[in-house]
Design a protein around this motif. Structure first.
Motif, mmCIF file in Angstrom:
data_model
loop_
_atom_site.group_PDB
_atom_site.id
_atom_site.type_symbol
_atom_site.label_atom_id
_atom_site.label_comp_id
_atom_site.label_asym_id
_atom_site.label_seq_id
_atom_site.Cartn_x
_atom_site.Cartn_y
_atom_site.Cartn_z
ATOM 1 N N UNK A 426 0.822 -1.214 0.000
ATOM 2 C CA UNK A 426 0.000 0.000 0.000
ATOM 3 C C UNK A 426 0.852 1.260 0.000
ATOM 4 N N UNK A 427 2.041 1.192 0.595
ATOM 5 C CA UNK A 427 2.937 2.351 0.610
ATOM 6 C C UNK A 427 3.925 2.338 -0.554
ATOM 7 N N UNK A 428 3.748 1.383 -1.473
ATOM 8 C CA UNK A 428 4.600 1.285 -2.667
ATOM 9 C C UNK A 428 6.078 1.190 -2.303
ATOM 10 N N UNK A 429 6.380 0.430 -1.248
ATOM 11 C CA UNK A 429 7.759 0.287 -0.811
ATOM 12 C C UNK A 429 8.454 -0.924 -1.422
ATOM 13 N N UNK A 430 7.668 -1.788 -2.080
ATOM 14 C CA UNK A 430 8.233 -2.953 -2.737
ATOM 15 C C UNK A 430 7.206 -3.503 -3.716
ATOM 16 N N UNK A 431 7.582 -4.538 -4.448
ATOM 17 C CA UNK A 431 6.665 -5.154 -5.406
ATOM 18 C C UNK A 431 6.047 -6.414 -4.792
ATOM 19 N N UNK A 432 4.949 -6.921 -5.359
ATOM 20 C CA UNK A 432 4.261 -8.085 -4.781
ATOM 21 C C UNK A 432 5.141 -9.313 -4.605
ATOM 22 N N UNK A 433 5.981 -9.617 -5.585
ATOM 23 C CA UNK A 433 6.830 -10.801 -5.501
ATOM 24 C C UNK A 433 7.799 -10.703 -4.332
ATOM 25 N N UNK A 434 8.438 -9.540 -4.192
ATOM 26 C CA UNK A 434 9.404 -9.356 -3.106
ATOM 27 C C UNK A 434 8.720 -9.380 -1.746
ATOM 28 N N UNK A 435 7.561 -8.738 -1.649
ATOM 29 C CA UNK A 435 6.820 -8.724 -0.388
ATOM 30 C C UNK A 435 6.403 -10.138 0.010
#
Length: 446
Positions: A426-435
């Motif tokens: 939600x804070x655009x701190x990473x991408x879905x795969x990395x998260x």
């Protein structure tokens, strides 16, 4: 000297047992969301104990009524929300039902104590203390939320119902109720009231509710949910509805990276479209999202049935409810609830306590009680007594697809990692795969 010291410790333990409060309880997210605050009239402080005696009955000719001195005393512990001495509608219903039981069973006297759920003198602490220092003061029947039921069972404080009742053998119970009744391999409680996660919305702002997150995206409107909920209940609901698993063959916590990545990918798309804005990370509780839902022009919120019913009873207008949207539109809801458990150690009284628990989950009484208290009946025939036909139908749909919330220890292992993954997206701190990879590394530990 040593004997006096032991007696002193025993007196301290007994003092802890009688401690209680008349504070309103909070049922938070399957026993972690809020309940009844602001709905019921405050319960007067009547002390730690309310004793019910049999209603006078007329003996048949030649028949002698049993003397109270030779009868059986059953001890009950309940939380403040279900105090029979209170002034709320559910309190009156509870009192009437208990009085009816003693009228039909005049040899039984009921002693009822009101216990707060947590803190000094709370349910679990009192059960632990009494079990060690004063087992004769243990309640024969206790009303517990699922998290405390799990803890009490694993500590060896409760007895299974086993063959003492067949009330759970009927087909009237929802599937989540059967799951609620069991801990590990035993039936340790009889369900009394339920709660499920669902979607609440303003019908004036939306004619229909979204079935899937894709539908939510197409609507383009902010969708409220507590993004920093430590249990990550909404995300967990979405993950499980899409076929995710939480344990491996040996019972260890695991998360499927592929499924979680899919969930977070959808979250990213919703965030980029403004449907799941970053400021949702300021919400961690139902209370917070409801404050925003009622005070701002946002059409929908992921919440718990108990929270929705509380606001409905409080007279809030423009409210409707629907199943929670999932990735593919399938119906799935996590659930929890309250149930009656056996805590006493006397075998004969356990049988009688089991009879009382059956009496307290009668479908007509359960329907009226849950309607008044703002919970869901865990059995279908009880829900049929609710007067609002439309509400009854949608709650039946939601309850029919509900599954029990994972155990507390599993939530503690998985929830924080899922919460952090959601915040990062939600804070655009990473991408879905990395998260997803980060969450999996944190959870899937050997």
């Amino acid at each position: 000297m040593k004997l006096h010291y032991i007696r002193f410790l025993a007196m301290l333990a007994l003092a802890a047992l009688v401690g209680c409060t008349a504070l309103p309880i909070s049922l938070r997210g399957g026993l972690q969301g809020t309940q009844a605050d602001g709905v019921s009239t405050p319960t007067p402080d009547l002390g730690f104990e309310t004793v019910y005696t049999p209603t006078p009955s007329t003996a048949s000719p030649g028949q002698t009524e049993p003397s109270p001195a030779t009868g059986t005393t059953l001890r009950l512990w309940v939380p403040p929300a279900f105090d029979p001495a209170g002034t709320s509608q559910q309190s009156k219903l509870m009192k009437d039902r208990l009085d009816q039981f003693t009228s039909e069973n005049p040899e039984v006297k009921l002693e009822l104590r009101v216990k707060d759920l947590e803190g000094a003198g709370g349910m679990l602490e009192s059960l632990v203390t009494a079990n060690v220092a004063a087992p004769l003061t243990l309640p024969d029947l206790v009303l517990l939320p699922r998290p405390l039921l799990e803890s009490a069972t694993l500590k060896g404080l409760l007895s299974p119902y086993d063959a003492m009742t067949d009330v759970m053998d009927t087909e009237s119970w929802y599937e989540y109720a059967h799951q609620l009744a069991r801990v590990q391999s035993g039936t340790y409680c009889i369900p009394f009231a339920g709660d499920t996660i669902l979607l609440a919305y303003h019908p004036s702002m939306r004619e229909t509710s979204p079935a899937s997150l894709e539908d939510t995206l197409a609507l383009g409107e902010v969708f409220l949910f507590p993004a920093t909920d430590p249990q990550a209940a909404f995300t967990l609901n979405t993950y499980l509805a899409d076929g995710g698993t939480l344990q491996d063959d040996q019972g260890r916590p695991v998360v499927d990276e592929t499924v979680l990545t899919s969930v977070l990918d959808n979250y990213q798309r919703l965030t980029q479209a403004g449907v799941m804005p970053y400021w949702l990370t300021q919400f961690s509780t139902d209370e917070q999202v409801w404050e925003s839902f009622l005070s701002t022009p946002y059409p929908a919120v992921a919440t718990w049935a108990s929270s929705y019913l509380k606001h409905l009873q409080a007279g809030e207008g423009d409210l409707a409810v629907a199943p929670l949207p999932t990735l593919d539109g399938s119906r799935f809801s996590l659930a929890s609830g309250w149930c009656w458990a056996l805590a006493g150690q006397n075998a004969d009284k356990q049988v009688l306590a089991a009879k009382l628990s059956e009496y307290l989950v009668d479908e007509k009484f359960m329907g009226a009680l849950t309607s008044a208290a703002g919970y869901l009946p865990p059995r279908k025939d009880a829900l049929q007594s609710w007067p609002d036909v439309e509400l009854r139908q949608v709650m039946d749909t939601i309850s029919s697809s509900a599954q029990l919330l994972p155990p507390v220890d599993l939530l503690a292992s998985i929830g924080p990692a899922l919460e952090q993954a959601v915040v990062d997206i939600l804070k655009a701190q990473t991408d879905p795969q990395t998260a997803a990879e980060t969450a999996v590394r944190q959870i899937n530990q050997p």
